[in-house]
Scaffold this motif. Structure first.
Motif, PDB file in Angstrom:
ATOM      1  N   TRP A  83       2.130   3.417   0.894  1.00  0.00           N
ATOM      2  CA  TRP A  83       3.187   2.581   1.472  1.00  0.00           C
ATOM      3  C   TRP A  83       2.641   1.584   2.506  1.00  0.00           C
ATOM      4  O   TRP A  83       3.343   0.638   2.893  1.00  0.00           O
ATOM      5  N   LEU A  84       1.410   1.766   2.933  1.00  0.00           N
ATOM      6  CA  LEU A  84       0.819   0.843   3.898  1.00  0.00           C
ATOM      7  C   LEU A  84       0.466  -0.482   3.217  1.00  0.00           C
ATOM      8  O   LEU A  84       0.103  -0.502   2.029  1.00  0.00           O
ATOM      9  N   PRO A  85       0.526  -1.607   3.948  1.00  0.00           N
ATOM     10  CA  PRO A  85       0.346  -2.928   3.324  1.00  0.00           C
ATOM     11  C   PRO A  85      -1.119  -3.325   3.147  1.00  0.00           C
ATOM     12  O   PRO A  85      -1.636  -4.236   3.801  1.00  0.00           O
ATOM     13  N   TYR A 106     -10.020   2.242  -2.195  1.00  0.00           N
ATOM     14  CA  TYR A 106      -9.308   3.251  -2.970  1.00  0.00           C
ATOM     15  C   TYR A 106      -8.093   3.802  -2.228  1.00  0.00           C
ATOM     16  O   TYR A 106      -7.243   4.458  -2.830  1.00  0.00           O
ATOM     17  N   GLY A 107      -7.981   3.517  -0.946  1.00  0.00           N
ATOM     18  CA  GLY A 107      -6.855   4.007  -0.161  1.00  0.00           C
ATOM     19  C   GLY A 107      -5.511   3.480  -0.633  1.00  0.00           C
ATOM     20  O   GLY A 107      -4.477   4.112  -0.398  1.00  0.00           O
ATOM     21  N   ARG A 108      -5.511   2.357  -1.303  1.00  0.00           N
ATOM     22  CA  ARG A 108      -4.226   1.805  -1.750  1.00  0.00           C
ATOM     23  C   ARG A 108      -3.593   2.659  -2.838  1.00  0.00           C
ATOM     24  O   ARG A 108      -2.408   2.544  -3.125  1.00  0.00           O
ATOM     25  N   ARG A 155       3.204   1.179  13.352  1.00  0.00           N
ATOM     26  CA  ARG A 155       3.793  -0.164  13.303  1.00  0.00           C
ATOM     27  C   ARG A 155       4.435  -0.457  11.952  1.00  0.00           C
ATOM     28  O   ARG A 155       5.224  -1.402  11.824  1.00  0.00           O
ATOM     29  N   PHE A 156       4.109   0.350  10.951  1.00  0.00           N
ATOM     30  CA  PHE A 156       4.675   0.165   9.616  1.00  0.00           C
ATOM     31  C   PHE A 156       5.643   1.291   9.258  1.00  0.00           C
ATOM     32  O   PHE A 156       5.875   1.573   8.080  1.00  0.00           O
ATOM     33  N   GLY A 157       6.210   1.928  10.270  1.00  0.00           N
ATOM     34  CA  GLY A 157       7.137   3.031  10.021  1.00  0.00           C
ATOM     35  C   GLY A 157       8.308   2.645   9.140  1.00  0.00           C
ATOM     36  O   GLY A 157       8.774   3.443   8.320  1.00  0.00           O
ATOM     37  N   HIS A 185      -0.100  10.458   9.617  1.00  0.00           N
ATOM     38  CA  HIS A 185       1.035  10.286   8.713  1.00  0.00           C
ATOM     39  C   HIS A 185       2.348  10.624   9.437  1.00  0.00           C
ATOM     40  O   HIS A 185       2.407  11.590  10.204  1.00  0.00           O
ATOM     41  N   PRO A 186       3.408   9.846   9.211  1.00  0.00           N
ATOM     42  CA  PRO A 186       4.670  10.087   9.924  1.00  0.00           C
ATOM     43  C   PRO A 186       5.340  11.415   9.579  1.00  0.00           C
ATOM     44  O   PRO A 186       6.139  11.928  10.377  1.00  0.00           O
TER      45      PRO A 186
END
Length: 364
Positions: free
Chosen positions: A211-213, A202-204, A353-355, A308-309
């Protein structure tokens, strides 16, 4: 309105949320876990296999030398703490499918890939009577399986006794980041220092981390009963896995689908599993249960761990995929060290790493 404060609010009591919550409690943190038991959970469908040698070329998995000694100690101590037997060390036998694969895997360079985890094995009589293994195979050590439904039910009781579990469907609209609060209903509110999402598949759909892949994968498994009395003390893996259970039963799996991401078992999945099973095994079976789940996998096959960034009060522990049983203990402890002791996360799992993906989403 009543407000209750916690150091950490966790969303999800699957494998990731359970181990993270447990580790935080052991460090003396106050924790509240929000989970909706009516939602399907991949953790409750997963076979729970841990195995240090994978793939067609049978190479050691990522971080095997670190993770597998760690998980053995971790799960053994966890069983003692929770008082239930859900950790089952068990060797895994992989028959060679053909002479070409056997010749390749018995090369000196290939054998060095196993390290201390596997070795060539000539099947004994009990294996020969159950498994199609004329060419022999590789026996993997330091493998086994975890009874995830039993472990998660035991964790549920553990968290309930500590009054840190709330059965509730998390609503993102109730989250107020400027005040570090989550409004449960019109009567009371949860206040927190940090909120960590452990939502699995459910995180997607999480508005803060979409935004994470993510690359979720549906998988189907069978619970079967052998039609004859057999003695099988090893997991078998070649095309499908077979995990011997008690009372002449076994689990057979699994399929992989990136398209139909639902929790519905299919006739196609069942037929695929049965076809592969009969190519591998001699013993006939009856199907007792057919289940489906969606693994929370990622594009680069590495977990998603970190803060979270932009919103530093939000974190994530997700993306464990099909190796969750192996990865969750080590990275739950690492995340707690990061949160509590300010230690660095492994850059291969840190969501930093996905910034660039996050920046791209903001600009679009």
């Amino acid at each position: 309105m009543t407000t209750k404060h916690y150091d950490y609010l966790l969303v999800g009591q699957g494998l990731a949320g359970s181990l993270l919550g447990y580790s935080l409690l052991k460090r003396g943190c106050s924790v509240k876990i929000v989970d909706n038991y009516e939602q399907p959970s991949s953790s409750r469908v997963a076979a729970g296999i841990y195995n240090p040698v994978t793939g067609r070329k049978l190479v050691k998995t990522w971080l095997a030398d670190t993770i597998f000694p760690f998980l053995k100690t971790y799960y053994t101590e966890l069983e003692s703490e929770l008082g239930k037997n859900f950790f089952h060390p068990m060797p895994m036998f992989r028959p060679f499918p053909n002479q070409e694969v056997k010749d390749y895997l018995l090369q000196e360079t290939a054998m060095t890939n196993y390290g201390d985890f596997g070795q060539y094995h000539t099947p004994n009589d009990s294996l020969k009577s159950v498994v199609k293994s004329e060419l022999g195979g590789v026996m993997t050590d330091h493998s086994g399986w975890v009874d995830l439904p039993l472990m998660l039910d035991t964790f549920k009781e553990y968290f309930e006794k500590k009054q840190c579990l709330l059965q509730h469907l998390f609503d993102y609209q109730g989250l107020h980041l400027e005040s570090n609060t989550y409004q449960v209903n019109n009567e009371w509110t949860l206040s927190f220092n940090k909120l960590i999402f452990c939502e699995g598949f459910y995180g997607r759909n999480n508005p803060y981390f979409s935004w994470l892949p993510f690359n979720p994968v549906k998988g189907e498994v069978l619970r079967v009963k052998f039609k004859e009395d057999i003695s099988l003390k090893e997991m078998i893996n070649q095309g499908v896995f077979v995990i011997p259970l008690s009372d002449g039963r076994a689990r057979v799996g699994a399929t992989y689908s990136w398209h139909e991401l639902d929790w519905v078992p299919t006739s196609k999945g069942k037929l695929d599993l049965l076809e592969k099973y009969h190519k591998l095994m001699l013993a006939d079976i009856d199907i007792e249960e057919h289940l489906a789940g969606v693994r929370p996998a990622t594009k680069d096959r590495r977990p998603l761990v970190g803060i979270h960034p932009k919103y530093t009060n939000l974190g994530i522990f997700n993306g464990l995929g099909s190796k969750g049983v192996s990865l969750a203990p080590y990275f739950a402890e690492q995340l707690v060290d990061f949160l509590v002791n300010k230690k660095e996360l492994d850059p291969e799992v840190n969501i930093n790493r996905f910034g660039s993906l996050y920046l791209g989403q903001k600009q679009s």
